[in-house]
Each structure stands twice: as C-alpha cells, then as structure tokens.
Design an enzyme around this catalytic site. Structure first.
Site, PDB file in Angstrom:
ATOM      1  N   ASP A 170       1.023  -7.626  10.537  1.00 58.66           N
ATOM      2  CA  ASP A 170       2.363  -8.207  10.547  1.00 58.66           C
ATOM      3  C   ASP A 170       3.411  -7.456  11.388  1.00 58.66           C
ATOM      4  O   ASP A 170       4.435  -8.015  11.745  1.00 58.66           O
ATOM      5  CB  ASP A 170       2.889  -8.335   9.113  1.00 58.66           C
ATOM      6  N   THR A 201       0.838  -1.206   0.000  1.00 53.74           N
ATOM      7  CA  THR A 201       0.000   0.000   0.000  1.00 53.74           C
ATOM      8  C   THR A 201       0.871   1.254   0.000  1.00 53.74           C
ATOM      9  O   THR A 201       0.613   2.214  -0.736  1.00 53.74           O
ATOM     10  CB  THR A 201      -0.885   0.008   1.269  1.00 53.74           C
TER      11      THR A 201
HETATM   12  O1  F6P Z   1      -1.705  -8.788   5.805  1.00 57.00           O
HETATM   13  C1  F6P Z   1      -0.454  -9.446   5.622  1.00 57.00           C
HETATM   14  C2  F6P Z   1      -0.677 -10.892   5.661  1.00 57.00           C
HETATM   15  O2  F6P Z   1      -1.344 -11.088   6.852  1.00 57.00           O
HETATM   16  C3  F6P Z   1       0.535 -11.804   5.588  1.00 57.00           C
HETATM   17  O3  F6P Z   1       1.100 -12.156   6.807  1.00 57.00           O
HETATM   18  C4  F6P Z   1       0.014 -12.999   4.812  1.00 57.00           C
HETATM   19  O4  F6P Z   1       1.008 -13.696   4.171  1.00 57.00           O
HETATM   20  C5  F6P Z   1      -0.917 -12.351   3.876  1.00 57.00           C
HETATM   21  O5  F6P Z   1      -1.494 -11.283   4.568  1.00 57.00           O
HETATM   22  C6  F6P Z   1      -1.924 -13.240   3.231  1.00 57.00           C
HETATM   23  O6  F6P Z   1      -2.973 -12.490   2.727  1.00 57.00           O
HETATM   24  P1  F6P Z   1      -3.892 -12.854   1.485  1.00 57.00           P
HETATM   25  O7  F6P Z   1      -4.207 -14.299   1.565  1.00 57.00           O
HETATM   26  O8  F6P Z   1      -5.073 -11.984   1.680  1.00 57.00           O
HETATM   27  O9  F6P Z   1      -3.120 -12.494   0.257  1.00 57.00           O
END
Ligand code: F6P
Length: 329
Positions: free
Chosen positions: A134, A111
C-alpha cells in the site's frame, strides 16, 4: 544474539528477499535467526520454520533462491489476539521462553502497532520492517512490495487499454489501497490513465462527469480510470454506477484487480529495498537500537520511532497529482 523474524498482515512481494537478507546478515556476523510462522498468531502458537533436517535455526542455505519468490515462505496472518493485553503478555512470555533477544516483524500498520505494544512489555529489541504493497507508512519513501504491485497493475491496465481502444470504452480499474491512493496514482501516471480516484481527494460524480465530457470533446475515444479501493465514493463498481447516473458519456466496464497485486515475483526495486532494509534491521539491533522501523528516505537508510510510523497514514504526493493532470492530456 537470537533474532526472530515474522511476516504479519497482508503479504507483499519482497518479504522472502528480506528474510534472506536478515538471515545472511545475521549468520555472517555470528548471530542466529529463527523464522516464526503465521505472523503473531504463529508466535502465540509457538510455530517455527523448520529446515530440511528438522532444526529451526536458519542457515545460509535455508534462504537459497528466495529473492525471486513472491508471498512469504513463513506464511502470514492477521492476529486478533495480539490486540488484547493477554495476547501481548503471552507473546512476550513465548519470546522469553525461546530466548529471543530481538524481533523483526515485517508488515504494515497493524504489524507495527502490535510491535509497539509488545515493546511495552517485552524487554527484547524490536525493529519493524515495512512490508505492504500500500505504501501508506510514514518513515520510508517506499514500502517493500509497492513497486511490484504497481508493475502488475500497469501491465493489466496496458492490456485493458487495448480493448478500450478497440471498442471505444471506458474502464474503471480498481486497485488495492484502503487508506492510501499511492498505488492508484502511480499506476495512473505510468499507464497513461486519464482519471484517478483516491481516498485523499474528494471529487463529486458531477465533477468527474464534466471532466469526462471534456475528454470526449477533446477527441479521445477510450478512457482509463484507476480507482483506489478506499475512495470515499466507494470502489470501482460503485463509482461506475454513480457516474452512469450522473451522465457519463462513455460506455464503461469495471475490473477489480484486488489480491492479484499482492502476488508475483518481486520487481528488482523491491528485492533491492528488501535486501537493504533486512541488512539494516539486523545491524541496527546489533547496535542496540529498538522501538523503531527501518526505512529508506531520500536514499538514506533511516530508523523512525514506531509511534511516528503508525500515527497516521502517509500523505499522497500532491505534486504527482498535478503531474497526472498534465500528462493525461
Ligand atoms: O496489504 C494491505 C491490503 O493490500 C489492503 O490494500 C487491502 O484492503 C487489504 O490488504 C486486504 O487484505 P485481506 O483481504 O488479506 O484482508
């Protein structure tokens, strides 16, 4: 001043509390907020949040009761188009078309990278907000959503420990964290886990098995290992297998908490941080600031250049690793 607010990337608990703070700070100071739906993708598609009466300028009542609501009422997305020069140009054109003076994008590394690129072609002001569970961003001690994610993980590990204790088992519990072991480390300390596997520390299967043998010899009958999904050896399932082959003395099971950690009503610490940073982001654009991310470092509200925030992932606190080794006994 007309301010746009969007949530992009993975949702995090506290995004709604932040929007509430942004809208109320802006309205109180005689400014306008428009909520952009579905992150940058929604911006490119000209999708805006509408009030019950069909208008798009958000008022005090548009954000009523949002502090305690998880997810984001604006919806989020990961936007591939914004990674292209054409996407960036189009985003700038749309922001201009709707008369935006400032944009507050909330999310993680991706972002803020989009925000930095957009700032190169759009002449409005941009202040980013750290919204990710995270806790991997430079420029803030904690990201909004981290506290809730850790609370959810700890509650799960506490429950699993009961079963581990009853059945003399070891659990490998996987938590999110692609590049950063902060959720895993905080969860391990808070839940009394014995082992943590994080991307920042390389440890062989043999070293871990030696540690497990010692734990067994010390009289412990159950073990919890918290694994960050981004650990270099793989996730919980891969590590369980590796350790089994290397002679793990404990019978073991795996649990992947995954997206569970992104949901739920935000913990008070996330609601407070979200409220502080939302307010600070608005007052910062009103002071003419741009190209930075709002954060809180050692209790002080701070602005850090977007370049610095995304240059590299925040390093895990090695003191906490040392602490875990001591308190795990
Ligand atoms: O928001 C970050 C996160 O939580 C990471 O730790 C994780 O790998 C990722 O999102 C997975 O997100 P998505 O499945 O929505 O791509």
């Amino acid at each position: 001043m007309r301010i746009g607010f969007l949530c992009s990337g993975g949702d995090s608990p506290g995004m709604n509390a932040c929007l509430r703070s942004v809208v109320r700070t802006a309205v109180t100071s005689g400014n306008e907020v428009i909520g952009i739906k579905h992150g940058y993708e929604g911006l490119l598609n000209e999708e805006f949040h509408t009030n019950i009466d069909g208008t798009i300028i958000m008022g005090m009542r548009s954000v009523s009761g949002l502090s305690k609501i998880g997810g984001t009422i604006l919806h989020s997305s990961r936007c591939k188009r914004l990674e292209t020069p054409e996407g960036i140009e189009l985003a700038a054109k749309i922001l201009k078309k709707y008369g935006f003076d400032a944009l507050l994008p909330m999310g993680g590394n991706g972002t803020l990278t989009g925000a930095l690129e957009l700032g190169k072609v759009w002449d409005g002001q941009i202040i980013g907000l750290p919204g990710t569970i995270d806790n991997d961003l430079q420029g803030t001690d904690f990201t909004i959503g981290f506290f809730t994610a850790v609370q959810t993980a700890v509650e799960a590990v506490d429950k699993l420990r009961d079963t581990a204790g009853s059945h003399d088992l070891m659990f490998f519990v996987e938590v999110m964290g692609r590049h950063c072991g902060d959720i895993a480390l905080a969860t391990a300390i808070a839940s009394g886990a014995e082992i943590v596997c994080i991307p920042e520390v390389e440890e062989s299967a043999e070293t871990l098995v030696q540690a497990l043998i010692k734990i067994k010899e010390s009289g412990k009958t159950s073990v919890m290992a918290i694994v960050a999904e981004g650990d270099e050896k793989g996730g919980a399932i891969a590590i369980q297998q590796l350790l089994k082959e290397a002679g793990n003395p404990f019978d073991s099971r795996t649990v992947v908490l995954g997206h569970t950690l992104r949901g739920g009503s935000p913990a008070p610490a996330d609601r407070i941080l979200a409220s502080e940073l939302g307010n600070f982001a608005v007052t910062s654009v009103l002071r003419g600031e741009t190209g930075k991310m709002a954060g809180r470092i050692k209790g002080e509200l701070t602005l850090t250049p977007l370049e610095t925030c995304i240059a590299q992932h925040r390093k895990v606190d090695t003191e906490k690793l040392r602490l875990l080794q001591i308190v795990a006994g």
